[in-house]
Motif scaffolding. Structure first.
Motif, PDB file in Angstrom:
ATOM      1  N   LEU A  40      14.080  -9.797 -35.336  1.00 28.08           N
ATOM      2  CA  LEU A  40      13.514  -9.840 -33.977  1.00 28.08           C
ATOM      3  C   LEU A  40      12.124  -9.213 -33.939  1.00 28.08           C
ATOM      4  O   LEU A  40      11.275  -9.617 -33.141  1.00 28.08           O
ATOM      5  CB  LEU A  40      14.439  -9.151 -32.977  1.00 28.08           C
ATOM      6  CG  LEU A  40      15.575 -10.006 -32.431  1.00 28.08           C
ATOM      7  CD1 LEU A  40      16.274  -9.290 -31.280  1.00 28.08           C
ATOM      8  CD2 LEU A  40      15.086 -11.361 -31.929  1.00 28.08           C
ATOM      9  N   ARG A  43       9.305 -11.601 -34.278  1.00 28.23           N
ATOM     10  CA  ARG A  43       8.907 -12.462 -33.152  1.00 28.23           C
ATOM     11  C   ARG A  43       7.629 -11.932 -32.509  1.00 28.23           C
ATOM     12  O   ARG A  43       7.480 -10.732 -32.330  1.00 28.23           O
ATOM     13  CB  ARG A  43      10.008 -12.513 -32.087  1.00 28.23           C
ATOM     14  CG  ARG A  43       9.767 -13.556 -31.004  1.00 28.23           C
ATOM     15  CD  ARG A  43      10.542 -13.252 -29.730  1.00 28.23           C
ATOM     16  NE  ARG A  43      10.195 -11.928 -29.233  1.00 28.23           N
ATOM     17  CZ  ARG A  43       9.093 -11.658 -28.546  1.00 28.23           C
ATOM     18  NH1 ARG A  43       8.225 -12.611 -28.260  1.00 28.23           N
ATOM     19  NH2 ARG A  43       8.836 -10.423 -28.144  1.00 28.23           N
ATOM     20  N   ARG A  44       6.729 -12.826 -32.205  1.00 32.63           N
ATOM     21  CA  ARG A  44       5.530 -12.465 -31.455  1.00 32.63           C
ATOM     22  C   ARG A  44       5.291 -13.540 -30.401  1.00 32.63           C
ATOM     23  O   ARG A  44       5.627 -14.704 -30.606  1.00 32.63           O
ATOM     24  CB  ARG A  44       4.299 -12.389 -32.387  1.00 32.63           C
ATOM     25  CG  ARG A  44       4.345 -11.235 -33.385  1.00 32.63           C
ATOM     26  CD  ARG A  44       4.318  -9.886 -32.718  1.00 32.63           C
ATOM     27  NE  ARG A  44       3.176  -9.723 -31.837  1.00 32.63           N
ATOM     28  CZ  ARG A  44       2.052  -9.083 -32.169  1.00 32.63           C
ATOM     29  NH1 ARG A  44       1.942  -8.497 -33.354  1.00 32.63           N
ATOM     30  NH2 ARG A  44       1.051  -8.997 -31.314  1.00 32.63           N
ATOM     31  N   SER A  45       4.724 -13.137 -29.282  1.00 35.93           N
ATOM     32  CA  SER A  45       4.250 -14.123 -28.317  1.00 35.93           C
ATOM     33  C   SER A  45       2.961 -14.704 -28.866  1.00 35.93           C
ATOM     34  O   SER A  45       2.069 -13.943 -29.266  1.00 35.93           O
ATOM     35  CB  SER A  45       3.980 -13.460 -26.967  1.00 35.93           C
ATOM     36  OG  SER A  45       5.197 -13.029 -26.390  1.00 35.93           O
ATOM     37  N   THR A 169      15.588 -15.259 -27.880  1.00 36.33           N
ATOM     38  CA  THR A 169      16.203 -14.858 -29.141  1.00 36.33           C
ATOM     39  C   THR A 169      16.723 -16.078 -29.890  1.00 36.33           C
ATOM     40  O   THR A 169      16.537 -16.198 -31.110  1.00 36.33           O
ATOM     41  CB  THR A 169      17.339 -13.849 -28.864  1.00 36.33           C
ATOM     42  OG1 THR A 169      16.808 -12.779 -28.076  1.00 36.33           O
ATOM     43  CG2 THR A 169      17.914 -13.283 -30.143  1.00 36.33           C
ATOM     44  N   HIS A 172      13.792 -18.082 -31.326  1.00 38.26           N
ATOM     45  CA  HIS A 172      13.256 -17.371 -32.502  1.00 38.26           C
ATOM     46  C   HIS A 172      14.191 -17.545 -33.696  1.00 38.26           C
ATOM     47  O   HIS A 172      13.756 -17.840 -34.812  1.00 38.26           O
ATOM     48  CB  HIS A 172      13.078 -15.895 -32.155  1.00 38.26           C
ATOM     49  CG  HIS A 172      12.723 -15.056 -33.334  1.00 38.26           C
ATOM     50  ND1 HIS A 172      11.487 -15.107 -33.938  1.00 38.26           N
ATOM     51  CD2 HIS A 172      13.453 -14.173 -34.057  1.00 38.26           C
ATOM     52  CE1 HIS A 172      11.471 -14.274 -34.973  1.00 38.26           C
ATOM     53  NE2 HIS A 172      12.643 -13.696 -35.067  1.00 38.26           N
ATOM     54  N   ALA A 177       8.417 -20.643 -32.398  1.00 40.99           N
ATOM     55  CA  ALA A 177       7.560 -19.639 -31.770  1.00 40.99           C
ATOM     56  C   ALA A 177       7.658 -19.800 -30.260  1.00 40.99           C
ATOM     57  O   ALA A 177       7.922 -20.904 -29.760  1.00 40.99           O
ATOM     58  CB  ALA A 177       6.117 -19.828 -32.221  1.00 40.99           C
ATOM     59  N   THR A 178       7.460 -18.706 -29.555  1.00 42.36           N
ATOM     60  CA  THR A 178       7.647 -18.715 -28.099  1.00 42.36           C
ATOM     61  C   THR A 178       6.541 -17.949 -27.377  1.00 42.36           C
ATOM     62  O   THR A 178       5.865 -17.095 -27.971  1.00 42.36           O
ATOM     63  CB  THR A 178       8.990 -18.062 -27.704  1.00 42.36           C
ATOM     64  OG1 THR A 178       9.071 -16.777 -28.326  1.00 42.36           O
ATOM     65  CG2 THR A 178      10.167 -18.915 -28.107  1.00 42.36           C
TER      66      THR A 178
END
Ligand code: IYR
Length: 236
Positions: A40, A43-45, A169, A172, A177-178
């Motif tokens: 987690l 994960r990056r914006s 989540t 990801h 990507a989100t």
């Protein structure tokens, strides 16, 4: 007790055994918890997406994961509009940029713009067209029943926020990507997507592959020690 579909023992009082639960041994638990946290933290914006398509089936399964979220009185007060249509994405981008221009040109207080400066955001939102999917999350303030009355929902922002976290989540975890995007105000989403008046747009989750060479702000998560306090047995 009766025997239901699949051979599970069913009771007639509205309860049944929780046969889906899987118990793990503690060492396995720790390994999984740690690996999940590491993942987690990857994960990056991002704000620059490739236009490479992502199969609708992947998005559907991620929404299915999100729709498992707990909610106030199990009212499940959410709706996920998966938007992959280019013309709809363009309309959403155009409408969002109208609001964003007003935001950056003066609606936002100076202190807010200063807080946003490290993220490098501006009123220009090409990702709303370029990313293959926009998942517009709606919150159902109440349920409109067939007889025209309003059936109340409870803890709606909490419930929809949890479901949205689970959606991010899941996306990801699926390798996408989100970005969470919240044009304000965003009532235009209800009109463009033809959603009913009991639904309020909550936020847009942008999903897809990152653009080649995408860059992210060089910012850090707060140290765990500053966001945690222990009030019981901690690690030995
Ligand atoms: N909705 C604007 C502004 C914005 C606000 C916050 I709080 C952010 O974390 C990021 C952006 C925009 O999308 O640019």
């Amino acid at each position: 007790m009766t025997t239901g579909v699949g051979g599970w023992i069913m009771s007639e009082d509205g309860f049944r055994p929780w046969h889906e639960y899987r118990r793990l041994e503690v060492p396995d638990m720790l390994t999984r918890a740690s690996a999940f946290a590491d993942d987690l933290h990857r994960r990056r914006s991002i704000r620059s997406f490739s236009d490479e398509p992502v199969p609708a089936g992947v998005i559907r399964e991620c929404i299915r994961a999100a729709a498992s979220a707990p909610s106030g009185a199990n009212r499940q007060p959410w709706h996920f509009a998966a938007v992959g249509d280019a013309a709809l994405k363009r309309r959403i981008r155009t409408a969002a940029e109208v609001e964003e221009r007003a935001f950056y040109a003066g609606r936002a207080p100076e202190a807010w713009l200063e807080d946003l400066a490290p993220l490098g955001t501006d009123a220009h939102k090409p990702f709303l067209e370029e990313a293959p999917w926009l998942i517009v999350v709606f919150a159902e303030r109440f349920e409109a029943t067939a007889d025209g009355s309003k059936h109340k929902n409870y803890y709606v922002p909490e419930s929809v926020g949890i479901a949205t976290g689970m959606l991010l989540t899941a996306l990801h975890h699926a390798g996408l990507a989100t970005l969470t995007h919240t044009p304000s105000p965003m009532g235009f989403l209800r009109e463009i997507l033809g959603r009913p008046p009991n639904e309020r747009p909550f936020l847009i989750v942008v999903a897809g592959y990152p653009a080649d060479g995408v860059q992210v702000p060089d910012i850090q998560r707060k140290p765990l020690s500053t966001v945690t306090s222990w009030h019981g047995p901690s690690e030995a």
